[in-house]
Structures are given as C-alpha cells and as structure tokens.
Motif scaffolding. Structure first.
Motif, PDB file in Angstrom:
ATOM      1  N   ASP A  91     -20.738  45.620   4.729  1.00  0.00           N
ATOM      2  CA  ASP A  91     -22.104  46.514   5.366  1.00  0.00           C
ATOM      3  C   ASP A  91     -23.143  46.413   4.138  1.00  0.00           C
ATOM      4  O   ASP A  91     -24.139  46.847   4.440  1.00  0.00           O
ATOM      5  N   ILE A  93     -25.585  44.311   3.490  1.00  0.00           N
ATOM      6  CA  ILE A  93     -26.543  43.420   4.034  1.00  0.00           C
ATOM      7  C   ILE A  93     -27.835  43.709   3.689  1.00  0.00           C
ATOM      8  O   ILE A  93     -28.278  44.826   3.073  1.00  0.00           O
ATOM      9  N   LYS A  96     -30.323  47.085   2.409  1.00  0.00           N
ATOM     10  CA  LYS A  96     -29.392  48.266   2.190  1.00  0.00           C
ATOM     11  C   LYS A  96     -30.000  48.713   0.927  1.00  0.00           C
ATOM     12  O   LYS A  96     -29.958  48.030  -0.088  1.00  0.00           O
ATOM     13  N   ASN A 207     -30.169  40.162  -0.754  1.00  0.00           N
ATOM     14  CA  ASN A 207     -29.723  38.704   0.082  1.00  0.00           C
ATOM     15  C   ASN A 207     -28.380  38.975   0.025  1.00  0.00           C
ATOM     16  O   ASN A 207     -27.655  39.763  -0.478  1.00  0.00           O
ATOM     17  N   PHE A 208     -27.765  38.202   1.182  1.00  0.00           N
ATOM     18  CA  PHE A 208     -26.227  38.049   1.202  1.00  0.00           C
ATOM     19  C   PHE A 208     -25.770  37.154   0.166  1.00  0.00           C
ATOM     20  O   PHE A 208     -26.544  36.105  -0.422  1.00  0.00           O
ATOM     21  N   ARG A 212     -21.709  34.034   2.167  1.00  0.00           N
ATOM     22  CA  ARG A 212     -21.643  35.186   2.868  1.00  0.00           C
ATOM     23  C   ARG A 212     -22.879  35.242   3.834  1.00  0.00           C
ATOM     24  O   ARG A 212     -23.984  34.850   3.632  1.00  0.00           O
ATOM     25  N   GLY A 213     -22.651  35.429   5.166  1.00  0.00           N
ATOM     26  CA  GLY A 213     -23.563  36.217   6.210  1.00  0.00           C
ATOM     27  C   GLY A 213     -24.470  34.690   6.371  1.00  0.00           C
ATOM     28  O   GLY A 213     -24.143  33.595   6.300  1.00  0.00           O
ATOM     29  N   LYS A 214     -25.952  35.374   6.106  1.00  0.00           N
ATOM     30  CA  LYS A 214     -26.917  34.128   6.307  1.00  0.00           C
ATOM     31  C   LYS A 214     -27.120  33.325   5.092  1.00  0.00           C
ATOM     32  O   LYS A 214     -27.685  32.273   5.042  1.00  0.00           O
TER      33      LYS A 214
END
Ligand code: HPA
Length: 248
Positions: A91, A93, A96, A207-208, A212-214
C-alpha cells in the motif's frame, strides 16, 4: 520550540516567515547549513535542510551529530524530520505519506553517537520505540484536520546509500519486516533520543522500491521529483497545523 529537518524536496518551508538565519558551530563540526528561524502563523519554528540548501550533501556525509546538536543547543524540544522513501509494503505507493513507528538500521561508518568519548561513563538509551508517540499522534491529528491521508505506522529501513538498492536487497528488507526504505533516518533518530529530544518523522513515498511495482525494471529517477513536489505541498500543510498546536 519545534524544529523541522527538511529532506529531499523540502529544502525550505514556503509558509515560514523568516526572522533570521544563524550559523552554528558545534563540538561535532558544522551542521548542513545555517539554521533558519521564523514563524508559521505566529508560532516559532526553526528549520534545517538536511542536505544543505543547494542539496549538496549526500546521506552518508550529512553531519547528523552537528545537526541535532545545533537544534538542541538553540532550544529545540521537538524535532520533526521529513524524509523521502521508497515503498516496499504494497500500500505504500508513490505519493503516500507515512508516519513510521519503527526503524531497522543498516547504515555503517557514520558517526552515530554522542557517547563515544572515553572520559564519559558508558551510556545506553532506550530505543524500543524510536519515534516519540505523542509527536506522532500530533502529526496524525494535524493530517486529519488538513484532510490529507497519512498512514499510521510502518517500519523504516535506513540504508547507507547513496546508491539505491538491488531488487534482492529489497526482498531481504521485506523479509526483515521493513515497509519503506530511505537513507537518512539513522543515526538521526538515535542522536535525537540521546539528546532527549522528542523526534518523529514524516516519510513521503516517492518511488516504488527497487524491483517493486513500476520499479520492477529499474527506478526512474526523473519521476521522483514529479511525485515529491505535490506530496511536499501536503507535508507543508500538515506541518503548519502541527506548529500551530505546538506548545514546547
Ligand atoms: N531507497 C532508498 N532511499 C530512498 C528511496 C529508495 O528507493 N527513495 C527515496 N529514498
């Protein structure tokens, strides 16, 4: 008085009415820059840019001891540190804002204590809860009033930097229980505790984390400032409200 240490993306406070700047020398050398004194809505506050005003000091070269000492010596009782982080927990991301409640320290080779003089008695500090609970609550309450979402709690992993992590390092941090990763949270938090200052952090996910993620294929550094800028507007708003409620 409340002190604010600004990190990447927050090297000044837009809502701060500056009264003066002061160069401070400490037994530990020079802080990252002159301390800025001023008021936010008539409430006194002091500010220090952790990486210097032109952002020239990398995380491993910040003189954390001089920074905290200067704030302490000038009468700070409470310190809010703003820091940007990479998000590990799903969560967390980009964009946040989190108020961490725990730290794991992976830094090395940084002067990390005031208690290393051989003439002094060995002194240990309790660091079970590295961030001050009352100050954390105050930040969360201010965020509530500001209607800015602010996540309550998370484990901050302090890495050495200045390079970002490998994907495997992030996997390891996650296995260790870390939720976010940054480079400046330590020894700053521990030094504040050694001086008896109440200390809490506002972490902004910019940033991720690696892998992770992008950031699966890599971290796009140019995207970071696009995330950081609007998030820091929210942080300033929250800080303004914390300062108003400050009675230290
Ligand atoms: N890793 C470490 N420090 C950071 C990061 C990150 O991904 N993002 C912002 N500070």
């Amino acid at each position: 008085m409340l002190a604010i240490i600004g990190g990447t993306g927050l090297d000044q406070l837009g809502n701060l009415k500056i009264t003066h700047r002061q160069v401070i020398r400490t037994p530990y050398g020079e802080p990252s820059g002159a301390l800025t004194f001023g008021t936010i809505n008539q409430h006194e506050v002091m500010f220090l840019a952790r990486h210097g005003y032109g952002h020239t000091i990398p995380p491993h070269e910040v003189n954390y001891r001089a920074n905290l000492w200067a704030l302490y010596e000038q009468g700070a009782k409470r310190v809010i540190a703003v820091a940007s982080v990479g998000g590990i927990r799903a969560d967390l991301i980009p964009g946040k804002i989190v108020i961490p409640d725990q730290i794991i320290d992976y830094t090395h080779g940084r002067p990390f204590t005031y208690f290393d003089g051989h003439e002094r008695l060995v002194t240990h500090i309790d660091f079970t809860h590295p961030y001050d609970l009352a100050l954390r609550k105050q930040i969360l309450a201010a965020a509530d009033i500001a209607k800015e979402e602010c996540l309550d709690g998370g484990v901050y992993a302090a890495m050495q930097g200045p390079r970002l992590e490998t994907a495997a390092e992030i996997d390891r941090l996650e296995r260790d229980g870390a939720h976010m990763v940054g480079m400046t949270g330590m020894p700053e938090a521990a030094l504040a505790r050694e001086l008896g200052l109440s200390y809490a952090a506002i972490a902004v996910v910019v940033n991720f984390a690696a892998g992770r993620g992008k950031s699966r294929e890599g971290i796009h550094l140019d995207a970071i400032s696009k995330i950081a800028e609007p998030a820091m507007v929210k942080v300033r708003k929250i800080l303004g409200l914390v300062v108003e409620a400050d009675d230290s």
